[in-house]
Design a protein around this motif. Structure first.
Motif, PDB file in Angstrom:
ATOM      1  N   LEU A   1       0.830  -1.199   0.000  1.00  0.00           N
ATOM      2  CA  LEU A   1       0.000   0.000   0.000  1.00  0.00           C
ATOM      3  C   LEU A   1       0.872   1.260   0.000  1.00  0.00           C
ATOM      4  O   LEU A   1       0.559   2.232  -0.701  1.00  0.00           O
ATOM      5  N   LEU A   2       1.959   1.230   0.754  1.00  0.00           N
ATOM      6  CA  LEU A   2       2.861   2.379   0.771  1.00  0.00           C
ATOM      7  C   LEU A   2       3.462   2.612  -0.608  1.00  0.00           C
ATOM      8  O   LEU A   2       3.613   3.762  -1.040  1.00  0.00           O
ATOM      9  N   GLU A   3       3.810   1.550  -1.296  1.00  0.00           N
ATOM     10  CA  GLU A   3       4.361   1.685  -2.653  1.00  0.00           C
ATOM     11  C   GLU A   3       3.333   2.322  -3.591  1.00  0.00           C
ATOM     12  O   GLU A   3       3.670   3.162  -4.433  1.00  0.00           O
ATOM     13  N   GLU A   4       2.067   1.931  -3.428  1.00  0.00           N
ATOM     14  CA  GLU A   4       1.008   2.537  -4.241  1.00  0.00           C
ATOM     15  C   GLU A   4       0.887   4.032  -3.947  1.00  0.00           C
ATOM     16  O   GLU A   4       0.734   4.850  -4.866  1.00  0.00           O
ATOM     17  N   GLN A   5       0.974   4.389  -2.660  1.00  0.00           N
ATOM     18  CA  GLN A   5       0.890   5.796  -2.279  1.00  0.00           C
ATOM     19  C   GLN A   5       2.084   6.586  -2.810  1.00  0.00           C
ATOM     20  O   GLN A   5       1.934   7.738  -3.249  1.00  0.00           O
ATOM     21  N   LEU A   6       3.256   5.965  -2.804  1.00  0.00           N
ATOM     22  CA  LEU A   6       4.434   6.607  -3.383  1.00  0.00           C
ATOM     23  C   LEU A   6       4.205   6.913  -4.858  1.00  0.00           C
ATOM     24  O   LEU A   6       4.550   7.990  -5.353  1.00  0.00           O
ATOM     25  N   GLY A   7       3.623   5.934  -5.554  1.00  0.00           N
ATOM     26  CA  GLY A   7       3.330   6.131  -6.973  1.00  0.00           C
ATOM     27  C   GLY A   7       2.345   7.278  -7.189  1.00  0.00           C
ATOM     28  O   GLY A   7       2.512   8.080  -8.120  1.00  0.00           O
ATOM     29  N   THR A   8       1.341   7.366  -6.319  1.00  0.00           N
ATOM     30  CA  THR A   8       0.358   8.443  -6.424  1.00  0.00           C
ATOM     31  C   THR A   8       1.015   9.804  -6.206  1.00  0.00           C
ATOM     32  O   THR A   8       0.774  10.765  -6.943  1.00  0.00           O
ATOM     33  N   ILE A   9       1.861   9.899  -5.185  1.00  0.00           N
ATOM     34  CA  ILE A   9       2.557  11.156  -4.891  1.00  0.00           C
ATOM     35  C   ILE A   9       3.454  11.551  -6.058  1.00  0.00           C
ATOM     36  O   ILE A   9       3.479  12.718  -6.477  1.00  0.00           O
ATOM     37  N   ASP A  10       4.184  10.595  -6.573  1.00  0.00           N
ATOM     38  CA  ASP A  10       5.079  10.844  -7.728  1.00  0.00           C
ATOM     39  C   ASP A  10       4.284  11.375  -8.916  1.00  0.00           C
ATOM     40  O   ASP A  10       4.647  12.378  -9.543  1.00  0.00           O
ATOM     41  N   GLU A  11       3.180  10.732  -9.194  1.00  0.00           N
ATOM     42  CA  GLU A  11       2.346  11.120 -10.344  1.00  0.00           C
ATOM     43  C   GLU A  11       1.790  12.535 -10.164  1.00  0.00           C
ATOM     44  O   GLU A  11       1.841  13.354 -11.093  1.00  0.00           O
ATOM     45  N   ILE A  12       1.267  12.833  -8.985  1.00  0.00           N
ATOM     46  CA  ILE A  12       0.684  14.156  -8.733  1.00  0.00           C
ATOM     47  C   ILE A  12       1.750  15.242  -8.858  1.00  0.00           C
ATOM     48  O   ILE A  12       1.536  16.279  -9.501  1.00  0.00           O
ATOM     49  N   CYS A  13       2.907  15.013  -8.248  1.00  0.00           N
ATOM     50  CA  CYS A  13       3.970  16.022  -8.272  1.00  0.00           C
ATOM     51  C   CYS A  13       4.498  16.237  -9.685  1.00  0.00           C
ATOM     52  O   CYS A  13       4.701  17.385 -10.120  1.00  0.00           O
ATOM     53  N   THR A  14       4.693  15.162 -10.406  1.00  0.00           N
ATOM     54  CA  THR A  14       5.214  15.268 -11.773  1.00  0.00           C
ATOM     55  C   THR A  14       4.233  16.006 -12.671  1.00  0.00           C
ATOM     56  O   THR A  14       4.617  16.886 -13.457  1.00  0.00           O
ATOM     57  N   GLU A  15       2.941  15.659 -12.565  1.00  0.00           N
ATOM     58  CA  GLU A  15       1.917  16.304 -13.389  1.00  0.00           C
ATOM     59  C   GLU A  15       1.767  17.790 -13.062  1.00  0.00           C
ATOM     60  O   GLU A  15       1.297  18.568 -13.889  1.00  0.00           O
ATOM     61  N   ASN A  16       2.208  18.177 -11.851  1.00  0.00           N
ATOM     62  CA  ASN A  16       2.029  19.564 -11.433  1.00  0.00           C
ATOM     63  C   ASN A  16       3.340  20.341 -11.353  1.00  0.00           C
ATOM     64  O   ASN A  16       3.451  21.311 -10.593  1.00  0.00           O
ATOM     65  N   GLY A  17       4.309  19.902 -12.153  1.00  0.00           N
ATOM     66  CA  GLY A  17       5.484  20.746 -12.366  1.00  0.00           C
ATOM     67  C   GLY A  17       6.745  20.397 -11.625  1.00  0.00           C
ATOM     68  O   GLY A  17       7.726  21.156 -11.693  1.00  0.00           O
ATOM     69  N   ALA A  18       6.778  19.276 -10.920  1.00  0.00           N
ATOM     70  CA  ALA A  18       8.007  18.898 -10.224  1.00  0.00           C
ATOM     71  C   ALA A  18       9.105  18.591 -11.233  1.00  0.00           C
ATOM     72  O   ALA A  18       8.874  17.889 -12.221  1.00  0.00           O
ATOM     73  N   SER A  19      10.302  19.103 -10.981  1.00  0.00           N
ATOM     74  CA  SER A  19      11.435  18.802 -11.858  1.00  0.00           C
ATOM     75  C   SER A  19      12.018  17.437 -11.544  1.00  0.00           C
ATOM     76  O   SER A  19      12.641  16.802 -12.396  1.00  0.00           O
ATOM     77  N   SER A  20      11.834  16.967 -10.305  1.00  0.00           N
ATOM     78  CA  SER A  20      12.258  15.620  -9.926  1.00  0.00           C
ATOM     79  C   SER A  20      11.495  15.181  -8.690  1.00  0.00           C
ATOM     80  O   SER A  20      11.091  16.000  -7.865  1.00  0.00           O
TER      81      SER A  20
END
Length: 467
Positions: free
Chosen positions: A296-315
């Motif tokens: 479940l934590l891995e899934e949440q990590l993926g969600t956080i990564d996706e949200i940040c990337t889609e909203n302008g994170a450089s890394s």
């Protein structure tokens, strides 16, 4: 205004008889460290007439009874890590340091409570809980040195407040010494209690103005099996902050969501003398998640990564927790290394207004020619804005600081915010609290203070004026 009496030789002898000469400091050199907290400035410093270091609640009570009889101020002091001159003897009197009352008295594993003395450091309490398989969730950045009693006095927040709440949610009861020197336990090892007024919640956040904490009943929760930390780097702080509500509403239950602006990142990097990821232009969002289900934590990590990337994170990186959290926790210390005099603002606004508030602070910094570094708890709206004096004269500093504070506070209250999210009011913010708080609310606070401390001897001159 209350007329206080001085600490005479006769009173010193009474106190020595009550608690022992080894627990009493009269020497100016020994008293000097108790003349200030982390707030720098002559108007915030004053050497107390007497410093006592009791080892039991009965000794605290004995000192307070003597002080109450003679109308002498009594100032409870923890580790002195505050930024508000909250534990300084501005009207003279006696500083009661709790540093020798530092024991963990009980870990009740069955009921999941811990009973500790107020001088135990937050880190010591956390470690003791962890060793028994529990978590004490209070986690201020000053946890390595701050005392539990001080955390209670200011209702400290910290890094885990998003999930677990502030110190208020971690405390189930306190033993206090009242202004008249009585010892009483308020609350205790209970999950719920509707037996009359909830008096111990008055003590939490009262900064030693209503009673002196001598024992703390702390809640524990099971220690999660895993924790993961994510560092998302953004080219602008505004973009970074705007991603926070999207993370919070995406089914992720973070322990904390922290932020650091680029000035803070680069300054911490220089202070630590070690490189930090994408520090040249990066603004940080740090997200911690925890639990017992790694999938479940891995899934949440993926969600956080996706949200940040889609909203302008450089890394978006799996953070090295030791390196990243070290940088976040020494933010204030790094600022003091380049500017001994700073004003750490501790404002809190509704989380959706953080971007607007940060933008206003940046514009005001440019307007007044002041360097301001911002970091804090993005998940609960708490912004630490460090305003640095640097090369200004005292006169220029006082003028510019007052002007910029007026504009910052006006904006904060316009947005439904408050002066302090977790550091308290102390002496530094007392006048501003009176300026921006509804007079009816001030009147209610004054009524409580007068009822619990009729002679106004407990930490006078802090939080509110009663006369």
């Amino acid at each position: 205004m209350t007329q206080y009496n001085s600490v005479t030789q006769e009173i010193i002898e009474q106190i020595v008889a009550a608690i022992g000469a080894e627990n009493v400091y009269t020497d100016e050199v020994k008293k000097e460290p108790y003349s200030h907290d982390e707030l720098v400035g002559k108007k915030y410093n004053k050497i107390p007439e007497l410093v006592v270091l009791p080892t039991t609640p009965e000794q605290v009570a004995a000192v307070v009874k003597i002080a109450n009889e003679h109308t002498i101020p009594v100032i409870a002091r923890g580790a002195g890590t505050a930024f508000t001159s909250a534990s300084v003897a501005l009207f003279g009197g006696i500083v009661i340091s709790t540093e020798r009352m530092n024991q963990i008295l009980e870990i009740d594993e069955e009921n999941m409570f811990m009973v500790v003395e107020p001088g135990a450091t937050t880190a010591t309490v956390q470690k003791a809980a962890n060793e028994k398989g529990f978590l004490y969730a209070g986690d201020p950045c000053s946890g390595d040195s701050s005392f539990i009693g001080g955390n209670i006095g200011t209702n400290a927040g910290g890094n885990k407040a998003v999930k677990y709440g502030t110190t208020r949610q971690q405390v189930a009861g306190v033993e206090i010494v009242t202004a008249e020197g009585d010892i009483v336990t308020l609350g205790g090892k209970l999950k719920k209690d509707s037996s009359g007024y909830n008096l111990f919640h008055l003590i939490i956040g009262s900064e030693g103005t209503l009673g002196i904490v001598t024992k703390c009943y702390l809640r524990l929760v099971p220690l999660p099996e895993s924790q993961m930390d994510v560092l998302a780097v953004f080219p602008s702080l505004k973009t970074a902050i705007e991603v926070v509500p999207k993370i919070m509403s995406a089914g992720v239950n973070p322990v904390c969501v922290e932020f650091m602006d680029n000035g803070s990142v680069r300054n911490c990097e220089a202070y630590l003398n070690e490189s930090l990821p994408d520090s040249e232009n990066g603004n940080y969002i740090i997200v911690s998640i925890e639990g017992d289900n790694e999938e479940l934590l891995e899934e949440q990590l993926g969600t956080i990564d996706e949200i940040c990337t889609e909203n302008g994170a450089s890394s978006v990186l799996i953070a090295d927790p030791e390196r990243i959290w070290k940088a976040r926790k020494i933010y204030a210390e790094a600022d003091r290394a380049i500017s001994i005099v700073t004003s750490m603002e501790d404002i809190v606004v509704p989380t959706t207004h953080i971007p607007e508030t940060i933008e206003t602070i940046a514009e005001l910094g440019e307007k007044y020619g002041l360097t301001i570094h911002c970091a804090g708890h993005a998940g609960d709206g708490n912004i630490h804005a460090n305003i640095l004096k640097k090369d200004l004269s005292d006169e220029e500093w006082d003028e510019k600081l007052h002007a910029i504070q007026e504009e910052i506070y006006a904006k904060v209250y316009e947005l439904g915010g408050k002066l302090s999210g977790e550091h308290g009011i102390g002496y530094k913010r007392k006048a501003v609290l009176a300026q921006y708080t509804n007079p009816v609310e001030i009147k209610l606070m004054q009524a409580v203070k007068k009822a619990l401390d009729p002679k106004n001897i407990l930490n006078p001159g802090k939080v509110i004026d009663v006369e």
